[in-house]
Design a protein around this motif. Structure first.
Motif, PDB file in Angstrom:
ATOM      1  N   UNK A   5     103.987 128.036 -22.695  1.00 54.14           N
ATOM      2  CA  UNK A   5     103.580 128.161 -21.611  1.00 54.14           C
ATOM      3  C   UNK A   5     101.710 127.953 -21.691  1.00 54.14           C
ATOM      4  N   UNK A   6     101.479 126.635 -21.349  1.00 54.24           N
ATOM      5  CA  UNK A   6      99.832 127.072 -21.258  1.00 54.24           C
ATOM      6  C   UNK A   6      98.900 128.066 -20.154  1.00 54.24           C
ATOM      7  N   UNK A   7      98.116 128.655 -20.322  1.00 52.85           N
ATOM      8  CA  UNK A   7      97.057 129.226 -20.116  1.00 52.85           C
ATOM      9  C   UNK A   7      98.129 130.567 -19.105  1.00 52.85           C
ATOM     10  N   UNK A   8      99.437 130.619 -19.848  1.00 52.95           N
ATOM     11  CA  UNK A   8     100.137 131.996 -19.047  1.00 52.95           C
ATOM     12  C   UNK A   8      98.829 133.651 -19.655  1.00 52.95           C
ATOM     13  N   UNK A   9      99.065 134.690 -18.245  1.00 49.25           N
ATOM     14  CA  UNK A   9      98.407 135.705 -18.386  1.00 49.25           C
ATOM     15  C   UNK A   9      99.994 136.566 -19.392  1.00 49.25           C
ATOM     16  N   UNK A  31      95.921 143.086 -23.036  1.00 43.82           N
ATOM     17  CA  UNK A  31      96.143 141.548 -21.655  1.00 43.82           C
ATOM     18  C   UNK A  31      95.618 140.813 -22.826  1.00 43.82           C
ATOM     19  N   UNK A  32      95.538 139.876 -22.406  1.00 40.48           N
ATOM     20  CA  UNK A  32      95.439 138.318 -22.815  1.00 40.48           C
ATOM     21  C   UNK A  32      95.754 136.938 -22.530  1.00 40.48           C
ATOM     22  N   UNK A  33      94.679 135.868 -22.039  1.00 47.40           N
ATOM     23  CA  UNK A  33      95.226 134.334 -21.478  1.00 47.40           C
ATOM     24  C   UNK A  33      95.895 133.517 -22.502  1.00 47.40           C
ATOM     25  N   UNK A  34      96.771 133.442 -22.832  1.00 47.85           N
ATOM     26  CA  UNK A  34      97.108 131.886 -23.753  1.00 47.85           C
ATOM     27  C   UNK A  34      96.372 130.838 -23.543  1.00 47.85           C
ATOM     28  N   UNK A  38      99.246 127.488 -25.237  1.00 42.54           N
ATOM     29  CA  UNK A  38     100.188 128.525 -25.174  1.00 42.54           C
ATOM     30  C   UNK A  38     100.421 129.402 -25.763  1.00 42.54           C
ATOM     31  N   UNK A  39      99.602 129.587 -26.720  1.00 42.59           N
ATOM     32  CA  UNK A  39      99.322 130.779 -28.054  1.00 42.59           C
ATOM     33  C   UNK A  39      98.227 131.966 -27.576  1.00 42.59           C
ATOM     34  N   UNK A  40      98.607 132.773 -27.707  1.00 39.44           N
ATOM     35  CA  UNK A  40      97.469 133.862 -27.922  1.00 39.44           C
ATOM     36  C   UNK A  40      97.812 135.165 -28.854  1.00 39.44           C
ATOM     37  N   UNK A  41      97.197 135.671 -28.921  1.00 34.56           N
ATOM     38  CA  UNK A  41      97.103 137.102 -29.961  1.00 34.56           C
ATOM     39  C   UNK A  41      96.252 138.341 -29.213  1.00 34.56           C
ATOM     40  N   UNK A  42      97.605 139.331 -29.274  1.00 41.10           N
ATOM     41  CA  UNK A  42      97.044 140.266 -28.460  1.00 41.10           C
ATOM     42  C   UNK A  42      97.059 141.369 -29.740  1.00 41.10           C
ATOM     43  N   UNK A  43      95.931 141.590 -29.505  1.00 41.58           N
ATOM     44  CA  UNK A  43      95.842 142.930 -30.533  1.00 41.58           C
ATOM     45  C   UNK A  43      96.293 144.427 -29.701  1.00 41.58           C
TER      46      UNK A  43
END
Length: 75
Positions: A5-9, A31-34, A38-43
């Motif tokens: 999902x593009x830009x998902x929270x 927290x981050x935004x894709x 739809x890719x994200x990195x969440x440390x």
């Protein structure tokens, strides 16, 4: 449906325990935004706990319109 999902929270929550507490409560640990794909990195920060074996991490994602798109619980 398992599609990105593009830009998902995206939010990560961890149980916060107090040694005298039975259940604990969820605390936001990241927290981050894709991106547009739809890719994200969440440390996620490392932390120690007197009850580390009871730690659970939850990942939740919501589409830009606020609709929930995913929820996972990791051991």
């Amino acid at each position: 449906d398992g599609k990105p999902v593009p830009f998902a929270a995206v939010t990560a929550l961890a149980k916060q325990f107090v040694t005298s507490e039975a259940g604990g409560s969820d605390r936001v640990v990241g927290t981050t935004t894709a991106d547009a794909n739809g890719r994200y990195r969440l440390p996620i920060p490392k932390y120690s706990s007197p009850v580390a074996e009871d730690r659970r991490l939850k990942i939740r994602a919501a589409a830009p319109d606020g609709a929930a798109v995913a929820a996972s619980e990791l051991p």
